[in-house]
Motif scaffolding. Structure first.
Motif, PDB file in Angstrom:
ATOM      1  N   ILE A 144     -56.665  23.606  16.225  1.00  0.00           N
ATOM      2  CA  ILE A 144     -56.148  24.917  16.644  1.00  0.00           C
ATOM      3  C   ILE A 144     -55.346  25.543  15.515  1.00  0.00           C
ATOM      4  N   PHE A 145     -54.426  24.763  14.946  1.00  0.00           N
ATOM      5  CA  PHE A 145     -53.553  25.298  13.908  1.00  0.00           C
ATOM      6  C   PHE A 145     -54.319  25.561  12.616  1.00  0.00           C
ATOM      7  N   ILE A 146     -55.312  24.718  12.325  1.00  0.00           N
ATOM      8  CA  ILE A 146     -56.142  24.970  11.142  1.00  0.00           C
ATOM      9  C   ILE A 146     -56.883  26.295  11.296  1.00  0.00           C
ATOM     10  N   ALA A 147     -57.402  26.559  12.497  1.00  0.00           N
ATOM     11  CA  ALA A 147     -58.098  27.827  12.739  1.00  0.00           C
ATOM     12  C   ALA A 147     -57.153  29.009  12.594  1.00  0.00           C
ATOM     13  N   LEU A 148     -55.928  28.854  13.087  1.00  0.00           N
ATOM     14  CA  LEU A 148     -54.956  29.941  12.982  1.00  0.00           C
ATOM     15  C   LEU A 148     -54.578  30.219  11.533  1.00  0.00           C
ATOM     16  N   ILE A 149     -54.571  29.169  10.709  1.00  0.00           N
ATOM     17  CA  ILE A 149     -54.268  29.350   9.288  1.00  0.00           C
ATOM     18  C   ILE A 149     -55.467  29.937   8.551  1.00  0.00           C
ATOM     19  N   LEU A 150     -56.660  29.405   8.840  1.00  0.00           N
ATOM     20  CA  LEU A 150     -57.867  29.863   8.150  1.00  0.00           C
ATOM     21  C   LEU A 150     -58.283  31.267   8.572  1.00  0.00           C
ATOM     22  N   GLY A 151     -57.997  31.619   9.831  1.00  0.00           N
ATOM     23  CA  GLY A 151     -58.482  32.880  10.379  1.00  0.00           C
ATOM     24  C   GLY A 151     -58.268  34.083   9.481  1.00  0.00           C
ATOM     25  N   PRO A 152     -57.032  34.359   9.067  1.00  0.00           N
ATOM     26  CA  PRO A 152     -56.815  35.542   8.225  1.00  0.00           C
ATOM     27  C   PRO A 152     -57.559  35.484   6.900  1.00  0.00           C
ATOM     28  N   PHE A 153     -57.606  34.293   6.275  1.00  0.00           N
ATOM     29  CA  PHE A 153     -58.211  34.181   4.949  1.00  0.00           C
ATOM     30  C   PHE A 153     -59.738  34.168   5.005  1.00  0.00           C
ATOM     31  N   LEU A 154     -60.297  33.811   6.147  1.00  0.00           N
ATOM     32  CA  LEU A 154     -61.750  33.794   6.290  1.00  0.00           C
ATOM     33  C   LEU A 154     -62.274  35.069   6.934  1.00  0.00           C
ATOM     34  N   LEU A 155     -61.656  35.486   8.028  1.00  0.00           N
ATOM     35  CA  LEU A 155     -62.213  36.585   8.813  1.00  0.00           C
ATOM     36  C   LEU A 155     -61.919  37.954   8.205  1.00  0.00           C
ATOM     37  N   ILE A 156     -60.709  38.144   7.701  1.00  0.00           N
ATOM     38  CA  ILE A 156     -60.370  39.460   7.139  1.00  0.00           C
ATOM     39  C   ILE A 156     -61.232  39.795   5.920  1.00  0.00           C
ATOM     40  N   PRO A 157     -61.427  38.871   4.955  1.00  0.00           N
ATOM     41  CA  PRO A 157     -62.342  39.193   3.845  1.00  0.00           C
ATOM     42  C   PRO A 157     -63.780  39.438   4.304  1.00  0.00           C
ATOM     43  N   LEU A 158     -64.245  38.679   5.309  1.00  0.00           N
ATOM     44  CA  LEU A 158     -65.594  38.922   5.827  1.00  0.00           C
ATOM     45  C   LEU A 158     -65.710  40.323   6.407  1.00  0.00           C
ATOM     46  N   ILE A 159     -64.692  40.741   7.143  1.00  0.00           N
ATOM     47  CA  ILE A 159     -64.700  42.087   7.719  1.00  0.00           C
ATOM     48  C   ILE A 159     -64.693  43.133   6.614  1.00  0.00           C
ATOM     49  N   ARG A 160     -63.866  42.906   5.590  1.00  0.00           N
ATOM     50  CA  ARG A 160     -63.747  43.877   4.497  1.00  0.00           C
ATOM     51  C   ARG A 160     -65.057  44.015   3.727  1.00  0.00           C
ATOM     52  N   GLU A 161     -65.709  42.898   3.442  1.00  0.00           N
ATOM     53  CA  GLU A 161     -66.898  42.927   2.590  1.00  0.00           C
ATOM     54  C   GLU A 161     -68.176  43.265   3.353  1.00  0.00           C
ATOM     55  N   TYR A 162     -68.275  42.802   4.601  1.00  0.00           N
ATOM     56  CA  TYR A 162     -69.558  42.906   5.297  1.00  0.00           C
ATOM     57  C   TYR A 162     -69.486  43.611   6.649  1.00  0.00           C
ATOM     58  N   GLY A 163     -68.280  43.954   7.104  1.00  0.00           N
ATOM     59  CA  GLY A 163     -68.145  44.585   8.405  1.00  0.00           C
ATOM     60  C   GLY A 163     -67.890  43.555   9.489  1.00  0.00           C
ATOM     61  N   TRP A 164     -67.229  43.992  10.562  1.00  0.00           N
ATOM     62  CA  TRP A 164     -66.810  43.011  11.567  1.00  0.00           C
ATOM     63  C   TRP A 164     -67.983  42.426  12.346  1.00  0.00           C
ATOM     64  N   ARG A 165     -69.061  43.174  12.524  1.00  0.00           N
ATOM     65  CA  ARG A 165     -70.209  42.629  13.259  1.00  0.00           C
ATOM     66  C   ARG A 165     -70.836  41.457  12.499  1.00  0.00           C
ATOM     67  N   ASN A 166     -70.951  41.592  11.193  1.00  0.00           N
ATOM     68  CA  ASN A 166     -71.487  40.486  10.403  1.00  0.00           C
ATOM     69  C   ASN A 166     -70.554  39.284  10.425  1.00  0.00           C
ATOM     70  N   MET A 167     -69.248  39.531  10.557  1.00  0.00           N
ATOM     71  CA  MET A 167     -68.307  38.421  10.717  1.00  0.00           C
ATOM     72  C   MET A 167     -68.626  37.644  11.993  1.00  0.00           C
ATOM     73  N   PHE A 168     -68.946  38.349  13.072  1.00  0.00           N
ATOM     74  CA  PHE A 168     -69.346  37.685  14.313  1.00  0.00           C
ATOM     75  C   PHE A 168     -70.596  36.834  14.084  1.00  0.00           C
ATOM     76  N   TYR A 169     -71.571  37.384  13.348  1.00  0.00           N
ATOM     77  CA  TYR A 169     -72.809  36.647  13.100  1.00  0.00           C
ATOM     78  C   TYR A 169     -72.546  35.378  12.289  1.00  0.00           C
ATOM     79  N   VAL A 170     -71.665  35.475  11.299  1.00  0.00           N
ATOM     80  CA  VAL A 170     -71.337  34.299  10.481  1.00  0.00           C
ATOM     81  C   VAL A 170     -70.737  33.194  11.349  1.00  0.00           C
ATOM     82  N   LEU A 171     -69.841  33.556  12.260  1.00  0.00           N
ATOM     83  CA  LEU A 171     -69.232  32.553  13.135  1.00  0.00           C
ATOM     84  C   LEU A 171     -70.279  31.899  14.036  1.00  0.00           C
TER      85      LEU A 171
END
Length: 413
Positions: A144-171
């Motif tokens: 849980i805590f690893i996900a909370l730490i990784l979330g900003p560094f993984l999801l925000i760049p994915l959203i910035r570079e590829y859009g939030w829908r593609n972030m959903f697809y990656v997950l």
């Protein structure tokens, strides 16, 4: 590495990916509001619904679908729900232009993820001797805590570079490509079913595990169990904890963007640093609770200072000081996280531990996990202030501290 520890690491990975699927919507509320021209009031209401409906379904699943999962077996159940939550994550991206369908995807995601924890608890019970149970559970819980730490560094760049829908697809791909094969190759319902376990490890596990408590003839009725004043107080504290924890999880990203005006880089660190502190805090509060045997009182004090820290965090101006006090908020609330299940297991009879904890979790999530994000959203909708929305959670911290104080007077543990 011995097979039981391999399994625990695999479960940790599934927790990280599942929790990222759960959290992804908290990073896109601002983007959704721009796409759909939501007003500030609509952001509060609809943002709250996207999180609250998930936890509503999650709580129902925890209580009602666990018996079905038990019949299927933990391994098959976890593999099935990995497929389902990956599909429902994709569904959220596909149908995002229709808010009702996106809301439905969150409900379905909650129903599928609700089986995850009961099944992992069953695996821990069967695979880890009593003297290793805390460590076995602790390995996958820290996901849980690893996900909370990784979330900003993984999801925000994915959203910035590829859009939030593609972030959903990656997950979704991560679930299917990583979690699913790992569970298939390394997770088995019992040590006896594992084809590659050594005779020495199998004998060691069999000597250390207790008989399945659900088969006990001394089982009490759940209705009678939940009439216990001690359990009702513990359940109230758990629900209040879920209100605060899930309220913060759901709204902190939006708060930092809308109320503090943070950019992407600042947002990543502001979200990750407080949760990084939680990993050390878990060990600190666990050690202190075991050493003093005053877990409930420590949790009471911790919740009081959680409320104080949250109030200060929302009043300060500079980002470093705000982040520091959010760190204190997370550190203090962790005092309860480390005590909760130790207290519940002390109150619930051993003969009912699986079903009792399942209902306890479900009620707590339904009462707290759904209402916390919704209350924050409602306050935002009424006041137009994200600060007031988050601040509303501090009142529940003080109520939780009072409930735990009452419990500490009745139960010294």
């Amino acid at each position: 590495m011995q097979k039981r520890w391999q399994m625990a690491v695999v479960l940790l990975i599934t927790v990280v990916i599942a929790f990222l699927d759960r959290l992804n919507v908290t990073y896109i509320i601002v983007a959704l509001s721009k796409e759909n021209n939501w007003s500030e009031a609509e952001i509060g209401v609809k943002g709250g619904q996207l999180t609250s409906f998930f936890y509503l379904a999650y709580g129902v699943s925890n209580m009602l679908l666990s018996p079905l999962g038990a019949k299927m077996g933990a391994r098959a159940s976890i593999m099935l729900i990995i497929v389902l939550w990956s599909v429902f994550t994709v569904m959220g991206a596909w149908f995002s232009q229709f808010f009702g369908l996106m809301l439905l995807s969150r409900v379905l995601l909650g129903l599928s993820e609700g089986l995850h924890y009961p099944m992992m608890n069953q695996l821990s019970q069967r695979w880890f001797p009593l003297q290793e149970r805390s460590r076995g559970n602790g390995i996958w819980t820290v996901g849980i805590f690893i996900a909370l730490i990784l979330g900003p560094f993984l999801l925000i760049p994915l959203i910035r570079e590829y859009g939030w829908r593609n972030m959903f697809y990656v997950l979704a791909v991560l679930g299917m490509a990583i979690s699913l094969p790992l569970v298939y190759f390394f997770v088995y319902d019992s040590p006896e079913q594992h084809p590659r376990i050594s005779a020495e490890e199998l004998a060691y596990i069999q000597q250390g595990v207790e008989p399945n408590p659900e088969n006990s003839s001394t089982k009490q009725s759940l209705l009678k169990l939940f009439q216990s004043p001690l359990l009702l107080l513990a359940l109230a504290a758990s629900a209040l904890n879920n209100m605060v924890a899930h309220g913060l999880l759901s709204w902190m990203p939006t708060y930092f963007v809308k109320a503090r005006g943070l950019g992407e880089t600042e947002l990543m660190y502001a979200l990750a640093i407080p949760y990084a502190c939680s990993i050390g805090a878990v060990w600190f509060w666990s050690f202190l609770g075991d050493k003093t045997s005053k877990r409930i009182l420590l949790a009471c004090i911790g919740f009081f200072f959680t409320g104080i820290s949250l109030v200060f965090a929302l009043q300060l101006e500079t980002l470093p000081t705000v982040t520091i006090f959010f760190c204190f908020t997370i550190i203090f609330i962790t005092s309860y996280v480390t005590a909760e299940y130790a207290v519940a297991q002390k109150i619930i009879p051993q003969s009912m531990i699986v079903s009792g904890v399942g209902v306890y979790n479900g009620i707590s999530i339904l009462a707290g996990g759904t209402t916390g994000p919704a209350i924050v959203g409602w306050v935002i909708a009424q006041t137009g202030s994200y600060t007031y929305g988050i601040l509303s959670l501090s009142s529940f911290c003080f109520v939780a501290a009072f409930v735990l104080w009452l419990l500490s007077r009745k139960m010294h543990y």
